[in-house]
Design an enzyme around this catalytic site. Structure first.
Site, PDB file in Angstrom:
ATOM      1  N   LYS A 153      10.274 -15.638  -0.304  1.00 17.92           N
ATOM      2  CA  LYS A 153       8.548 -16.669  -1.859  1.00 17.92           C
ATOM      3  C   LYS A 153       8.876 -15.901  -2.890  1.00 17.92           C
ATOM      4  O   LYS A 153       8.846 -14.563  -3.026  1.00 17.92           O
ATOM      5  CB  LYS A 153       7.882 -16.705   0.021  1.00 17.92           C
ATOM      6  CG  LYS A 153       6.748 -17.335  -1.473  1.00 17.92           C
ATOM      7  CD  LYS A 153       5.182 -17.104  -0.530  1.00 17.92           C
ATOM      8  CE  LYS A 153       4.180 -17.735  -1.303  1.00 17.92           C
ATOM      9  NZ  LYS A 153       2.792 -17.479  -0.214  1.00 17.92           N
TER      10      LYS A 153
ATOM     11  N   ILE B 289       6.118 -22.671  -1.455  1.00 19.96           N
ATOM     12  CA  ILE B 289       5.038 -22.709  -0.868  1.00 19.96           C
ATOM     13  C   ILE B 289       3.342 -22.599  -1.723  1.00 19.96           C
ATOM     14  O   ILE B 289       3.188 -21.482  -2.350  1.00 19.96           O
ATOM     15  CB  ILE B 289       5.134 -21.113   0.178  1.00 19.96           C
ATOM     16  CG1 ILE B 289       6.600 -21.320   0.466  1.00 19.96           C
ATOM     17  CG2 ILE B 289       3.396 -21.345   0.751  1.00 19.96           C
ATOM     18  CD1 ILE B 289       6.708 -20.491   1.515  1.00 19.96           C
TER      19      ILE B 289
ATOM     20  N   TYR C 265       0.621  -1.121  -0.322  1.00 21.81           N
ATOM     21  CA  TYR C 265      -0.320  -0.033   0.503  1.00 21.81           C
ATOM     22  C   TYR C 265       0.830   0.817  -0.093  1.00 21.81           C
ATOM     23  O   TYR C 265       0.682   2.415  -0.842  1.00 21.81           O
ATOM     24  CB  TYR C 265      -1.044   0.263   0.966  1.00 21.81           C
ATOM     25  CG  TYR C 265      -1.880   1.285   1.078  1.00 21.81           C
ATOM     26  CD1 TYR C 265      -2.603   1.346   0.121  1.00 21.81           C
ATOM     27  CD2 TYR C 265      -1.977   2.653   2.017  1.00 21.81           C
ATOM     28  CE1 TYR C 265      -3.351   2.063  -0.099  1.00 21.81           C
ATOM     29  CE2 TYR C 265      -2.762   3.433   1.721  1.00 21.81           C
ATOM     30  CZ  TYR C 265      -3.525   3.419   0.739  1.00 21.81           C
ATOM     31  OH  TYR C 265      -4.664   4.416   0.632  1.00 21.81           O
TER      32      TYR C 265
END
Length: 295
Positions: free
Chosen positions: A164, A206, A109
């Site tokens: 990740k 993942i 954000y």
């Protein structure tokens, strides 16, 4: 960090019809993943509808998974946000005795610069009592953590052990794999390109779909790690239809629909997320039935 090689699954948070956390269904999901052969479990990631859980509910989810797991698999806890001081405070106050590592998302954000991202993770690395997995997911954060920034963090902090990588960009992933420190792990965050990333030198995934089809998906990744390419892609080409479907109308709406048809958990979500439409639901149901017959 050998425990992070293979398939980790980003667990959903199942809800009852009254929107309360369904701890019994969560226990079933944990056992289904463990029995299916995945290598580790990830708690309170995006797939868990983390943003819609209260502090008390998060503790309930953590406690339920830890008690159900009973030490069978390594656990990774999502600890991240766009308020660096708040994340650091959690790292300094939480008991991490049950966890192998934390998974920490790049700030969302507020769209920091690459230097801001570096300083954010510097503060996290210095505060964390356990290893840190970086999480780059530009589709959710609106900013990409560049390979240069990732490699800088990997080189500067011993406890930043993995990323990740969920930019959906195989070229970017290959840049990381080519230039990373030897023991730094590049973990796919995209189910569809997890196998190609593994074959290029990645450590695994993942996964979202991995909790719905743990046996098939985790075996596919192990085949990839062992360079059994033809066998691995046979499973990839079977699952890719469903991988597309579970993300078609948002995550975790798709994977919750899979659990609904497997009879493991209800497909209830919390607003602003909503269920998949009738057409997609029927297509997911058809695939689940096909997968059961295949077994």
């Amino acid at each position: 960090m050998q425990s992070l090689i293979g398939t980790g699954v980003a667990l959903v948070t199942p809800f009852n019809k009254d929107l309360s956390v369904d701890t019994e269904a969560l226990q079933r999901i944990v056992n289904f993943s463990v029995d299916g052969g995945v290598e580790y479990l990830v708690i309170l990631g995006t797939t868990a509808e983390n943003a819609m859980l209260s502090a008390e509910e998060k503790e309930l989810v953590i406690d339920t998974i830890v008690k159900t797991n009973k030490g069978r698999l390594p656990l990774v806890l999502g600890v991240g946000g766009n308020n660096t001081l708040e994340v650091v405070n959690e790292l300094k106050t939480r008991n991490f005795a049950d966890f192998e590592a934390i998974l920490s998302v790049s700030p969302y954000y507020n769209k920091p610069s690459q230097e801001g991202i570096y300083q954010h993770f510097k503060a996290i690395a210095e505060a964390s009592p356990i290893p840190v997995i970086l999480y780059n997911v530009p589709g959710r954060t609106s900013s990409n953590m560049s390979p240069k920034t990732v490699l800088r963090l990997a080189s500067d902090f011993e406890n930043i052990v993995a990323i990740k990588e969920a930019a959906g960009d195989l070229v970017q992933a290959m840049q990381l794999l080519k230039n990373k420190p030897q023991d730094f792990l590049v973990i796919s965050g995209d189910d569809m390109i997890a196998l190609p990333m593994v074959l290029a030198g990645g450590a695994g995934v993942i996964s979202v779909i991995g909790q719905g089809f743990p046996k098939e998906f985790s075996e596919m990744i192990r085949l990839g790690l062992n360079r059994k390419v033809d066998e691995a892609f046979k499973t990839q080409y079977f699952l890719d239809e469903c991988i597309d479907m579970i993300f078609e109308q948002g995550n975790p709406a798709g994977i919750k629909e899979v659990f609904h048809y497997l009879g493991i958990a209800d497909n209830t979500l919390r607003l602003p997320l909503v269920n998949v439409d009738e057409d997609l639901s029927k297509r997911i149901e058809s695939f689940v039935k096909k997968s059961i017959k295949k077994d």
